[in-house]
Design a protein around this motif. Structure first.
Motif, PDB file in Angstrom:
ATOM      1  N   ASP A 119       0.779  -1.061  -0.167  1.00  0.00           N
ATOM      2  CA  ASP A 119      -0.021   0.036  -0.042  1.00  0.00           C
ATOM      3  C   ASP A 119       0.754   1.311  -0.017  1.00  0.00           C
ATOM      4  OD1 ASP A 119      -2.375  -1.560   0.213  1.00  0.00           O
ATOM      5  OD2 ASP A 119      -2.329  -1.691   2.088  1.00  0.00           O
ATOM      6  N   ASP A 120       2.039   1.070   0.308  1.00  0.00           N
ATOM      7  CA  ASP A 120       3.122   2.303   0.333  1.00  0.00           C
ATOM      8  C   ASP A 120       4.052   2.224  -0.648  1.00  0.00           C
ATOM      9  OD1 ASP A 120       4.190   4.674   1.109  1.00  0.00           O
ATOM     10  OD2 ASP A 120       5.469   3.583   2.798  1.00  0.00           O
ATOM     11  N   ILE A 121       3.847   2.126  -2.064  1.00  0.00           N
ATOM     12  CA  ILE A 121       4.867   1.899  -3.184  1.00  0.00           C
ATOM     13  C   ILE A 121       5.329   3.306  -3.378  1.00  0.00           C
ATOM     14  CG2 ILE A 121       5.235   1.202  -5.480  1.00  0.00           C
ATOM     15  CD1 ILE A 121       2.551  -0.653  -5.146  1.00  0.00           C
ATOM     16  N   ASP A 122       6.625   3.499  -3.585  1.00  0.00           N
ATOM     17  CA  ASP A 122       7.398   4.612  -3.730  1.00  0.00           C
ATOM     18  C   ASP A 122       8.553   4.012  -4.902  1.00  0.00           C
ATOM     19  OD1 ASP A 122       9.010   3.290  -2.100  1.00  0.00           O
ATOM     20  OD2 ASP A 122       9.624   4.947  -1.052  1.00  0.00           O
ATOM     21  N   TYR A 123       8.330   3.623  -5.954  1.00  0.00           N
ATOM     22  CA  TYR A 123       8.942   2.906  -6.842  1.00  0.00           C
ATOM     23  C   TYR A 123       8.828   3.437  -8.148  1.00  0.00           C
ATOM     24  CZ  TYR A 123      10.238  -0.753 -10.175  1.00  0.00           C
ATOM     25  OH  TYR A 123      10.977  -1.435 -11.165  1.00  0.00           O
ATOM     26  N   SER A 124       9.924   3.669  -9.070  1.00  0.00           N
ATOM     27  CA  SER A 124       9.575   4.166 -10.494  1.00  0.00           C
ATOM     28  C   SER A 124      10.606   3.282 -11.396  1.00  0.00           C
ATOM     29  CB  SER A 124       9.867   5.438 -10.836  1.00  0.00           C
ATOM     30  OG  SER A 124      11.475   5.573 -11.038  1.00  0.00           O
ATOM     31  N   SER A 125      10.488   3.430 -12.799  1.00  0.00           N
ATOM     32  CA  SER A 125      11.296   2.780 -13.930  1.00  0.00           C
ATOM     33  C   SER A 125      12.772   3.048 -13.593  1.00  0.00           C
ATOM     34  CB  SER A 125      10.780   2.905 -15.232  1.00  0.00           C
ATOM     35  OG  SER A 125      11.132   4.520 -15.435  1.00  0.00           O
ATOM     36  N   PHE A 429      18.440  -9.172 -16.445  1.00  0.00           N
ATOM     37  CA  PHE A 429      18.723  -7.869 -17.115  1.00  0.00           C
ATOM     38  C   PHE A 429      18.154  -6.745 -16.314  1.00  0.00           C
ATOM     39  CE2 PHE A 429      19.616 -10.954 -20.322  1.00  0.00           C
ATOM     40  CZ  PHE A 429      20.865 -10.286 -21.017  1.00  0.00           C
ATOM     41  N   SER A 430      18.701  -5.434 -16.334  1.00  0.00           N
ATOM     42  CA  SER A 430      18.152  -4.491 -15.663  1.00  0.00           C
ATOM     43  C   SER A 430      17.066  -4.020 -16.657  1.00  0.00           C
ATOM     44  CB  SER A 430      19.005  -3.295 -15.438  1.00  0.00           C
ATOM     45  OG  SER A 430      18.560  -2.042 -15.016  1.00  0.00           O
ATOM     46  N   GLY A 431      16.014  -3.239 -16.236  1.00  0.00           N
ATOM     47  CA  GLY A 431      15.002  -2.567 -16.623  1.00  0.00           C
ATOM     48  C   GLY A 431      15.264  -1.198 -17.154  1.00  0.00           C
ATOM     49  N   VAL A 432      16.444  -0.637 -16.671  1.00  0.00           N
ATOM     50  CA  VAL A 432      16.737   0.732 -16.466  1.00  0.00           C
ATOM     51  C   VAL A 432      17.534   1.029 -17.858  1.00  0.00           C
ATOM     52  CG1 VAL A 432      17.766   2.487 -15.796  1.00  0.00           C
ATOM     53  CG2 VAL A 432      16.464   1.080 -14.295  1.00  0.00           C
TER      54      VAL A 432
END
Length: 500
Positions: A119-125, A429-432
């Protein structure tokens, strides 16, 4: 022995020849052609007489069609709900089945409050940047095959799909194979040998859930006591841990081949809607609260849809990947039975084998027969833009399950995906930026770990191969993946103006 003219005939032989002569005379009088004395066989022609070059591509395709047709003729869809003892393998005894039922009761207790969605997501690509990448690298560097066996036989035939139960206390892996068998592996448990001269054996259980390949296997996003399986036999079942039965969730009412062969499956975040695709290019929507035969269907591609994926954050957005060399973005709310227009179509030079949304819904990773993995960003204009592509040999051939780029489902870690490798390894692999994070390899593996799945809540990966064998990449002691990555700085995610 052939009787020649100079042979001496006994009374029995003379009578037999006289009977043959009399019968042939009667047939000639009735104008009935002489019957063959051997069982009739279908007339066969060589590929050369039929216009095919024996060593050419046409001959191979013809042989494959014949084999597939024979396989389809042998398949009979299993009907109704299935009790474990009626579909257990000869390799799974009654005592094993009873032990498995006891295991299921434990898994039900472990299932409480198991969820990868916070409920407390602080994530980005671009979560964590370089620090996130290094943290992920340290986590996967600690993985190795810890079981006493390099791999374990779980299904009779080639593994098509894998699902891992989310419980942290018990690692239970499931695999669906080419012939419709569903195998379970209790990874860290063994069967004690009664003979001191033999080693302990792995704890595995095998059941005939379908009569054709199990193309997708996944746990309900809201109830990990329900394991859903999607099959080429035109049905979707769920294995109910509470009843220890395979229950019917959906039966395809179409009769045409290959339209009834279900090639992929996904579920909405509420666990009430099943989405599926067919080898005939159809996309279907099934509400599990309605009768098993009721569903809605749309024709979205002219050729097989090999993979579908629902955006877990914005579940009205659908991705489809097809043999027609395209990936398409759809708004499910705007699909029309007469004609549906995609939001976006992305063409490739070769067929796309997989396309999946990232767990936070702002990226898509595709694997393709053009020997690349491509990652796209999904922006606030609801448009996919390619972020990068990574060279990767995806030419698995006929005997190895097609490679798929599978995202780690944890939303609180650096974005990354895993894919099988032809060098008998699996790569992360990294998605960045598409950088290689780590390669999972063990010299004892003799087959390609083509199918891979992350444990949702542990730093653990399960792999499967074409021999029906699985292996587990584990740490010395299981730990929460979120704890591994908790030191990462995480920016706020924004998709379509929504803060998550």
């Amino acid at each position: 022995m052939k009787i020649g003219e100079g042979s001496i005939l006994n009374e029995y032989e003379r009578q037999r020849l006289e009977n043959i002569r009399r019968n042939e005379e009667i047939l000639r009088q009735l104008n009935i052609p002489e019957l063959s004395r051997s069982p009739s066989q279908p007339t066969r022609q060589s590929l050369r007489l039929r216009g095919f070059t024996p060593d050419g591509a046409d001959a191979k395709r013809e042989a494959e069609k014949v084999e597939k047709r024979r396989e389809r003729e042998k398949r009979v869809r299993l009907m109704g709900d299935l009790d474990l003892n009626t579909v257990r393998s000869d390799m799974t005894s009654i005592d094993d089945t009873n032990y498995f039922v006891d295991l299921l009761s434990k898994m039900k207790r472990f299932s409480d409050d198991e969820s990868t969605i916070s409920d407390d997501i602080d994530y980005s690509s671009i979560a964590g940047g370089a620090d996130g990448f290094k943290t992920a690298q340290r986590a996967y560097r600690s993985l190795a095959i810890r079981t006493q066996w390099a791999s374990v036989k779980v299904t009779p035939e080639r593994i098509y799909s894998i699902a891992v139960h989310p419980a942290k206390e018990k690692v239970l892996a499931a695999a669906g194979d080419r012939d419709g068998w569903l195998g379970f592996w209790d990874v860290n448990e063994t069967v004690k040998s009664e003979d001191d001269d033999y080693e302990d054996q792995p704890r595995t259980y095998m059941f005939q859930a379908h009569s054709a390949p199990i193309s997708s296997t996944m746990y309900s996003p809201t109830d990990s006591n329900h394991l859903y399986t999607c099959s080429y036999d035109g049905s979707i079942r769920f294995f109910d841990f509470n009843q220890a039965k395979f229950m019917e969730a959906f039966i395809y009412s179409g009769t045409k081949e290959p339209e009834c062969q279900l090639s992929s499956m996904d579920m909405d975040p509420n666990g009430q809607i099943i989405y599926f695709s067919t080898n005939g290019g159809k996309f279907g929507i099934k509400d599990i609260r309605e009768p098993v035969e009721k569903f809605t269907e749309y024709e979205l591609h002219e050729h097989k849809i090999g993979c579908i994926s629902i955006n877990k954050v914005l579940p009205h957005y659908l991705i489809t990947a097809s043999l027609d060399r395209s990936m398409r973005l759809w708004d499910i709310r705007k699909l029309n039975s007469e004609s549906s227009i995609e939001i976006q179509k992305i063409r490739t030079n070769n067929a796309i084998t997989s396309a999946y949304w990232s767990p936070n819904g702002n990226q898509v990773a595709i694997s393709c027969f053009d020997d690349t993995v491509k990652v796209y960003d999904f922006d606030k204009e609801t448009y996919l833009r390619q972020r990068f592509q990574t060279p990767h040999n995806n030419r698995t051939g006929r005997w190895v399950t097609m490679f798929r780029a599978i995202w780690n489902p944890n939303q609180n870690v650096h974005p990354h995906y895993i894919i099988g490798d032809m060098q008998r390894s699996a790569e992360i692999f990294s998605g960045v930026k598409g950088e290689l994070i780590w390669t999972l390899r063990d010299d004892r593996l003799t087959a390609i770990p083509a199918v891979n799945a992350f444990h949702p809540n542990l730093n653990l990966i399960i792999s499967g191969n074409a021999s029906g064998r699985m292996n587990a990449w584990e740490e010395n002691a299981g730990s929460s993946l979120s704890e591994r990555f908790k030191s990462m700085p995480q920016p706020i995610v924004v998709i379509n103006g929504n803060h998550l």
